[in-house]
Design an enzyme around this catalytic site. Structure first.
Site, PDB file in Angstrom:
ATOM      1  N   SER A 155      40.205  41.898  39.030  1.00  0.00           N
ATOM      2  CA  SER A 155      40.127  40.620  39.727  1.00  0.00           C
ATOM      3  C   SER A 155      38.701  40.423  40.222  1.00  0.00           C
ATOM      4  O   SER A 155      37.981  41.399  40.476  1.00  0.00           O
ATOM      5  CB  SER A 155      41.083  40.610  40.922  1.00  0.00           C
ATOM      6  OG  SER A 155      40.866  39.477  41.752  1.00  0.00           O
ATOM      7  N   TYR A 169      44.547  44.094  48.424  1.00  0.00           N
ATOM      8  CA  TYR A 169      44.451  43.650  47.034  1.00  0.00           C
ATOM      9  C   TYR A 169      43.044  43.848  46.477  1.00  0.00           C
ATOM     10  O   TYR A 169      42.863  44.396  45.386  1.00  0.00           O
ATOM     11  CB  TYR A 169      44.859  42.182  46.930  1.00  0.00           C
ATOM     12  CG  TYR A 169      44.835  41.643  45.524  1.00  0.00           C
ATOM     13  CD1 TYR A 169      45.874  41.924  44.647  1.00  0.00           C
ATOM     14  CD2 TYR A 169      43.773  40.863  45.070  1.00  0.00           C
ATOM     15  CE1 TYR A 169      45.855  41.435  43.344  1.00  0.00           C
ATOM     16  CE2 TYR A 169      43.750  40.371  43.779  1.00  0.00           C
ATOM     17  CZ  TYR A 169      44.791  40.659  42.921  1.00  0.00           C
ATOM     18  OH  TYR A 169      44.773  40.185  41.632  1.00  0.00           O
TER      19      TYR A 169
END
Length: 264
Positions: A155, A169
């Site tokens: 990501s 995350y």
């Protein structure tokens, strides 16, 4: 030793995945289904895997007319024994494995000072441990055959911080990025390519709450020069490229499919 120059037919077939077998973890999710669709469209047989067999079977049915065989095999990505059994079943039913896409993962957001430790650990287990387990189980097979492609899913949050509460995350995806480079350097001698696709925020049921909030949407779009959130289909080309012969000399790379988010 210099390799023989490619002929025109080899160039035209650079993206052909006929005869290849791919495993996609998180196969019932938006990213997983898009990846599987691209791989199948170029000729690969695909195994979709996650914990929810009913959702996997629905996804397999949805993709059944794309091309190639699509199988649904349930396995918890954080359970090494379950993943090993899933890989063994793939080999038994489809004759081998050539490609892995680690699409399984979860996200949650809290301010760092308030992040529940149990939830922080759950995200790390799903995103880091789950990725490693799948890479290890498939990697052993690829090392044995001396070839293969592994595509992890990172990501932009694995590269850049964000004020929106990504202390679990983002950290987990940063770990996935470094894991990609570590495996790439260890397994290059076996001709196993390990690369990572790192998206910006994209439309899924998991991000709908964020993207449908006008204020949050504005914050996120200010960070994406392309001016929109990604769609799952935006990743198909990257998946096919990294799974195919077109990327045979590419390994250890983080491919940011992010509308320019990491450009400046």
């Amino acid at each position: 030793m210099e390799r023989e120059e490619w002929g025109i037919d080899e160039i035209r077939n650079l993206f052909d995945l006929s005869g290849k077998v791919a495993i996609v973890t998180g196969g019932a999710g938006a990213f997983g289904k898009a990846a599987a669709k691209g791989l199948a469209a170029y000729g690969a047989d695909v195994v979709l895997t996650s914990r929810d067999l009913a959702k996997l079977e629905a996804a397999a049915e949805e993709l059944s007319d794309v091309g190639g065989r699509i199988l649904a095999i349930s396995a918890d990505a954080t359970d090494a024994d379950a993943v090993e059994a899933m890989v063994a079943q793939t080999v038994d039913q489809l004759g081998g494995v050539d490609i892995l896409v680690t699409g399984a993962g979860i996200a949650n957001r809290f301010p760092a000072e308030e992040f529940p430790i149990d939830e922080w650990q759950r995200i790390m287990d799903a995103n880091v441990k789950g990725t490693y387990i799948a890479c290890q189980a498939v990697g052993r097979r690829l090392i044995e055959k001396g070839a293969g492609k592994i595509i992890t899913v990172g990501s932009v949050r694995g590269m850049l911080g964000h004020p929106g509460g990504y202390s679990a995350y983002g950290v987990s995806k940063g770990a996935v990025h470094l894991l990609t480079k570590q495996l790439a350097t260890e397994w290059a001698k076996h001709h196993v390519n390990v690369n990572c696709i790192a998206p910006c925020i994209f439309w899924t049921p998991l991000t709908q709450q964020v993207l449908e909030d006008p204020e949050l949407y504005k914050i996120f779009m200010q960070r994406i020069p392309w001016g929109r959130a990604a769609e799952p289909q935006d990743f198909i080309g990257a998946v096919v490229y990294l799974a195919s012969a077109a990327s045979d000399f590419i390994t250890g790379q983080i491919l940011y499919t992010d509308g320019g988010s990491t450009s400046g």
